[in-house]
Write a protein that holds these residues in place. Structure first.
Motif, PDB file in Angstrom:
ATOM      1  N   VAL A 136      -1.117 -15.392   7.235  1.00 38.07           N
ATOM      2  CA  VAL A 136      -1.427 -14.000   7.599  1.00 38.07           C
ATOM      3  C   VAL A 136      -1.307 -13.097   6.367  1.00 38.07           C
ATOM      4  O   VAL A 136      -2.161 -12.237   6.135  1.00 38.07           O
ATOM      5  CB  VAL A 136      -0.535 -13.511   8.765  1.00 38.07           C
ATOM      6  N   SER A 137      -0.272 -13.303   5.563  1.00 37.81           N
ATOM      7  CA  SER A 137      -0.119 -12.478   4.358  1.00 37.81           C
ATOM      8  C   SER A 137      -1.264 -12.729   3.374  1.00 37.81           C
ATOM      9  O   SER A 137      -1.750 -11.800   2.723  1.00 37.81           O
ATOM     10  CB  SER A 137       1.239 -12.716   3.691  1.00 37.81           C
ATOM     11  N   GLY A 138      -1.714 -13.984   3.269  1.00 34.77           N
ATOM     12  CA  GLY A 138      -2.851 -14.292   2.404  1.00 34.77           C
ATOM     13  C   GLY A 138      -4.137 -13.654   2.916  1.00 34.77           C
ATOM     14  O   GLY A 138      -4.947 -13.137   2.134  1.00 34.77           O
ATOM     15  N   TYR A 139      -4.311 -13.679   4.230  1.00 34.43           N
ATOM     16  CA  TYR A 139      -5.478 -13.055   4.866  1.00 34.43           C
ATOM     17  C   TYR A 139      -5.490 -11.553   4.583  1.00 34.43           C
ATOM     18  O   TYR A 139      -6.521 -10.995   4.174  1.00 34.43           O
ATOM     19  CB  TYR A 139      -5.392 -13.341   6.364  1.00 34.43           C
ATOM     20  N   LEU A 140      -4.345 -10.908   4.769  1.00 33.94           N
ATOM     21  CA  LEU A 140      -4.256  -9.466   4.518  1.00 33.94           C
ATOM     22  C   LEU A 140      -4.466  -9.147   3.044  1.00 33.94           C
ATOM     23  O   LEU A 140      -5.163  -8.177   2.702  1.00 33.94           O
ATOM     24  CB  LEU A 140      -2.905  -8.930   5.004  1.00 33.94           C
ATOM     25  N   TYR A 141      -3.892  -9.954   2.169  1.00 32.50           N
ATOM     26  CA  TYR A 141      -4.074  -9.763   0.726  1.00 32.50           C
ATOM     27  C   TYR A 141      -5.550  -9.880   0.348  1.00 32.50           C
ATOM     28  O   TYR A 141      -6.078  -9.065  -0.404  1.00 32.50           O
ATOM     29  CB  TYR A 141      -3.214 -10.762  -0.046  1.00 32.50           C
ATOM     30  N   THR A 142      -6.218 -10.875   0.886  1.00 30.48           N
ATOM     31  CA  THR A 142      -7.626 -11.103   0.579  1.00 30.48           C
ATOM     32  C   THR A 142      -8.472  -9.895   0.976  1.00 30.48           C
ATOM     33  O   THR A 142      -9.314  -9.430   0.196  1.00 30.48           O
ATOM     34  CB  THR A 142      -8.131 -12.372   1.297  1.00 30.48           C
ATOM     35  N   TYR A 143      -8.241  -9.381   2.179  1.00 36.33           N
ATOM     36  CA  TYR A 143      -9.026  -8.227   2.619  1.00 36.33           C
ATOM     37  C   TYR A 143      -8.623  -6.948   1.892  1.00 36.33           C
ATOM     38  O   TYR A 143      -9.481  -6.098   1.627  1.00 36.33           O
ATOM     39  CB  TYR A 143      -8.980  -8.071   4.137  1.00 36.33           C
ATOM     40  N   ALA A 144      -7.362  -6.804   1.523  1.00 38.22           N
ATOM     41  CA  ALA A 144      -6.953  -5.646   0.722  1.00 38.22           C
ATOM     42  C   ALA A 144      -7.643  -5.682  -0.640  1.00 38.22           C
ATOM     43  O   ALA A 144      -7.948  -4.642  -1.223  1.00 38.22           O
ATOM     44  CB  ALA A 144      -5.438  -5.619   0.553  1.00 38.22           C
ATOM     45  N   ALA A 145      -7.906  -6.902  -1.129  1.00 34.13           N
ATOM     46  CA  ALA A 145      -8.616  -7.064  -2.398  1.00 34.13           C
ATOM     47  C   ALA A 145     -10.125  -6.841  -2.242  1.00 34.13           C
ATOM     48  O   ALA A 145     -10.868  -6.848  -3.229  1.00 34.13           O
ATOM     49  CB  ALA A 145      -8.348  -8.459  -2.965  1.00 34.13           C
ATOM     50  N   GLY A 146     -10.577  -6.667  -0.996  1.00 30.17           N
ATOM     51  CA  GLY A 146     -11.996  -6.423  -0.752  1.00 30.17           C
ATOM     52  C   GLY A 146     -12.841  -7.681  -0.745  1.00 30.17           C
ATOM     53  O   GLY A 146     -14.048  -7.632  -0.937  1.00 30.17           O
ATOM     54  N   VAL A 147     -12.195  -8.816  -0.507  1.00 32.24           N
ATOM     55  CA  VAL A 147     -12.904 -10.100  -0.496  1.00 32.24           C
ATOM     56  C   VAL A 147     -12.913 -10.630   0.932  1.00 32.24           C
ATOM     57  O   VAL A 147     -11.868 -10.725   1.566  1.00 32.24           O
ATOM     58  CB  VAL A 147     -12.219 -11.113  -1.433  1.00 32.24           C
ATOM     59  N   LYS A 161      -2.987  -3.960  -2.255  1.00 30.89           N
ATOM     60  CA  LYS A 161      -3.320  -5.283  -2.794  1.00 30.89           C
ATOM     61  C   LYS A 161      -2.166  -5.920  -3.584  1.00 30.89           C
ATOM     62  O   LYS A 161      -1.794  -7.058  -3.284  1.00 30.89           O
ATOM     63  CB  LYS A 161      -4.594  -5.182  -3.644  1.00 30.89           C
ATOM     64  N   PRO A 162      -1.579  -5.251  -4.589  1.00 29.42           N
ATOM     65  CA  PRO A 162      -0.504  -5.918  -5.341  1.00 29.42           C
ATOM     66  C   PRO A 162       0.748  -6.165  -4.496  1.00 29.42           C
ATOM     67  O   PRO A 162       1.462  -7.151  -4.718  1.00 29.42           O
ATOM     68  CB  PRO A 162      -0.219  -4.966  -6.504  1.00 29.42           C
ATOM     69  N   VAL A 185       3.989 -10.235  -1.614  1.00 32.49           N
ATOM     70  CA  VAL A 185       4.514 -10.725  -0.328  1.00 32.49           C
ATOM     71  C   VAL A 185       4.039 -12.158  -0.089  1.00 32.49           C
ATOM     72  O   VAL A 185       4.831 -13.032   0.283  1.00 32.49           O
ATOM     73  CB  VAL A 185       4.086  -9.795   0.834  1.00 32.49           C
ATOM     74  N   HIS A 186       2.746 -12.402  -0.313  1.00 31.01           N
ATOM     75  CA  HIS A 186       2.198 -13.750  -0.105  1.00 31.01           C
ATOM     76  C   HIS A 186       2.886 -14.759  -1.035  1.00 31.01           C
ATOM     77  O   HIS A 186       3.273 -15.850  -0.599  1.00 31.01           O
ATOM     78  CB  HIS A 186       0.686 -13.737  -0.337  1.00 31.01           C
ATOM     79  N   TYR A 187       3.073 -14.378  -2.280  1.00 29.16           N
ATOM     80  CA  TYR A 187       3.713 -15.270  -3.255  1.00 29.16           C
ATOM     81  C   TYR A 187       5.168 -15.560  -2.868  1.00 29.16           C
ATOM     82  O   TYR A 187       5.592 -16.724  -2.858  1.00 29.16           O
ATOM     83  CB  TYR A 187       3.638 -14.653  -4.659  1.00 29.16           C
ATOM     84  N   VAL A 188       5.920 -14.520  -2.549  1.00 31.96           N
ATOM     85  CA  VAL A 188       7.343 -14.701  -2.203  1.00 31.96           C
ATOM     86  C   VAL A 188       7.486 -15.530  -0.928  1.00 31.96           C
ATOM     87  O   VAL A 188       8.314 -16.446  -0.858  1.00 31.96           O
ATOM     88  CB  VAL A 188       8.058 -13.332  -2.082  1.00 31.96           C
ATOM     89  N   LEU A 189       6.674 -15.233   0.078  1.00 36.78           N
ATOM     90  CA  LEU A 189       6.716 -16.026   1.309  1.00 36.78           C
ATOM     91  C   LEU A 189       6.366 -17.489   1.032  1.00 36.78           C
ATOM     92  O   LEU A 189       7.006 -18.403   1.556  1.00 36.78           O
ATOM     93  CB  LEU A 189       5.761 -15.453   2.361  1.00 36.78           C
ATOM     94  N   THR A 190       5.353 -17.702   0.202  1.00 40.33           N
ATOM     95  CA  THR A 190       4.922 -19.063  -0.121  1.00 40.33           C
ATOM     96  C   THR A 190       6.022 -19.832  -0.837  1.00 40.33           C
ATOM     97  O   THR A 190       6.316 -20.989  -0.482  1.00 40.33           O
ATOM     98  CB  THR A 190       3.642 -19.033  -0.981  1.00 40.33           C
ATOM     99  N   MET A 191       6.630 -19.235  -1.838  1.00 41.96           N
ATOM    100  CA  MET A 191       7.664 -19.934  -2.603  1.00 41.96           C
ATOM    101  C   MET A 191       8.926 -20.164  -1.750  1.00 41.96           C
ATOM    102  O   MET A 191       9.568 -21.216  -1.864  1.00 41.96           O
ATOM    103  CB  MET A 191       8.008 -19.161  -3.872  1.00 41.96           C
ATOM    104  N   THR A 192       9.238 -19.217  -0.885  1.00 39.72           N
ATOM    105  CA  THR A 192      10.390 -19.398   0.001  1.00 39.72           C
ATOM    106  C   THR A 192      10.091 -20.492   1.022  1.00 39.72           C
ATOM    107  O   THR A 192      10.955 -21.320   1.338  1.00 39.72           O
ATOM    108  CB  THR A 192      10.743 -18.071   0.703  1.00 39.72           C
ATOM    109  N   MET A 193       8.851 -20.517   1.508  1.00 32.57           N
ATOM    110  CA  MET A 193       8.454 -21.586   2.423  1.00 32.57           C
ATOM    111  C   MET A 193       8.521 -22.941   1.724  1.00 32.57           C
ATOM    112  O   MET A 193       8.981 -23.926   2.323  1.00 32.57           O
ATOM    113  CB  MET A 193       7.043 -21.343   2.937  1.00 32.57           C
ATOM    114  N   ALA A 194       8.082 -23.004   0.486  1.00 32.38           N
ATOM    115  CA  ALA A 194       8.142 -24.266  -0.259  1.00 32.38           C
ATOM    116  C   ALA A 194       9.588 -24.759  -0.346  1.00 32.38           C
ATOM    117  O   ALA A 194       9.859 -25.950  -0.145  1.00 32.38           O
ATOM    118  CB  ALA A 194       7.542 -24.099  -1.651  1.00 32.38           C
ATOM    119  N   ALA A 195      10.512 -23.860  -0.613  1.00 34.15           N
ATOM    120  CA  ALA A 195      11.931 -24.238  -0.671  1.00 34.15           C
ATOM    121  C   ALA A 195      12.416 -24.728   0.691  1.00 34.15           C
ATOM    122  O   ALA A 195      13.152 -25.723   0.779  1.00 34.15           O
ATOM    123  CB  ALA A 195      12.769 -23.057  -1.148  1.00 34.15           C
TER     124      ALA A 195
END
Length: 174
Positions: free
Chosen positions: A100-111, A132-133, A138-148
């Motif tokens: 969801v965070s990646g989806y929101l980031y993508t649309y905030a970036a206009g893609v 966008k930033p 948020v997407h990066y932090v969630l992803t890295m925390t999920m990886a852990a």
């Protein structure tokens, strides 16, 4: 030994494979300098994996609601059951929050997100240069925390298998 259902196993391992693929594809694509056809292709694949994770996660959650998992192993202390339950809730949170965070980031970036190159998913937010930033972080932090959390989950399963020699891992293996 009571095992998970074949459907639960399939959904578990499919989710795991999709998440691992999306994670490593994400790491690879961001390391490609400039805008290249390969980088754009990897971004599309990464988005497709994210959308697929979200869909499989929804099916998995519905399956879990309708089908009780096997009871906890009696040989495992109660505190470990509580930690495992907490970890499962945390993993479910990440399985939904990261895409969801990646989806929101993508649309905030206009893609747009064009799933499998076939149809565009609806834009629930407009392009937003200020957001966008923030969403990228948020997407990066969630992803890295999920990886852990995924690594901790896998290590716990291996500990149960090789150190404790109990059936925890075997119950989820086909």
């Amino acid at each position: 030994m009571q095992r998970y259902t074949k459907t639960a196993m399939l959904l578990h391992w499919l989710t795991a494979l999709l998440i691992i693929a999306a994670f490593f594809l994400g790491l690879t694509m961001v390391d490609i300098h400039g805008i290249t056809p390969t980088k754009l292709k990897y971004y599309s694949w990464h988005k497709w994996l994210g959308v697929t994770v979200l869909g499989v996660a929804a099916i998995r959650l519905l399956w879990r609601k309708a089908n009780q998992p096997p009871p906890p192993l009696a040989s495992i202390p109660a505190w470990q059951h509580k930690v495992a339950d907490g970890m499962h809730y945390l993993l479910y949170f990440f399985i939904f929050a990261v895409p969801v965070s990646g989806y929101l980031y993508t649309y905030a970036a206009g893609v747009p997100v064009v799933y499998l190159g076939l149809f565009q998913l609806p834009a629930i937010i407009e392009p937003n240069a200020e957001l966008k930033p923030i969403l990228k972080t948020v997407h990066y932090v969630l992803t890295m925390t999920m990886a852990a959390a995924v690594v901790a989950h896998a290590l716990a399963a291996l500990k149960h298998h090789f150190v404790d020699r109990d059936a925890t891992l075997k119950r989820m293996l086909p």
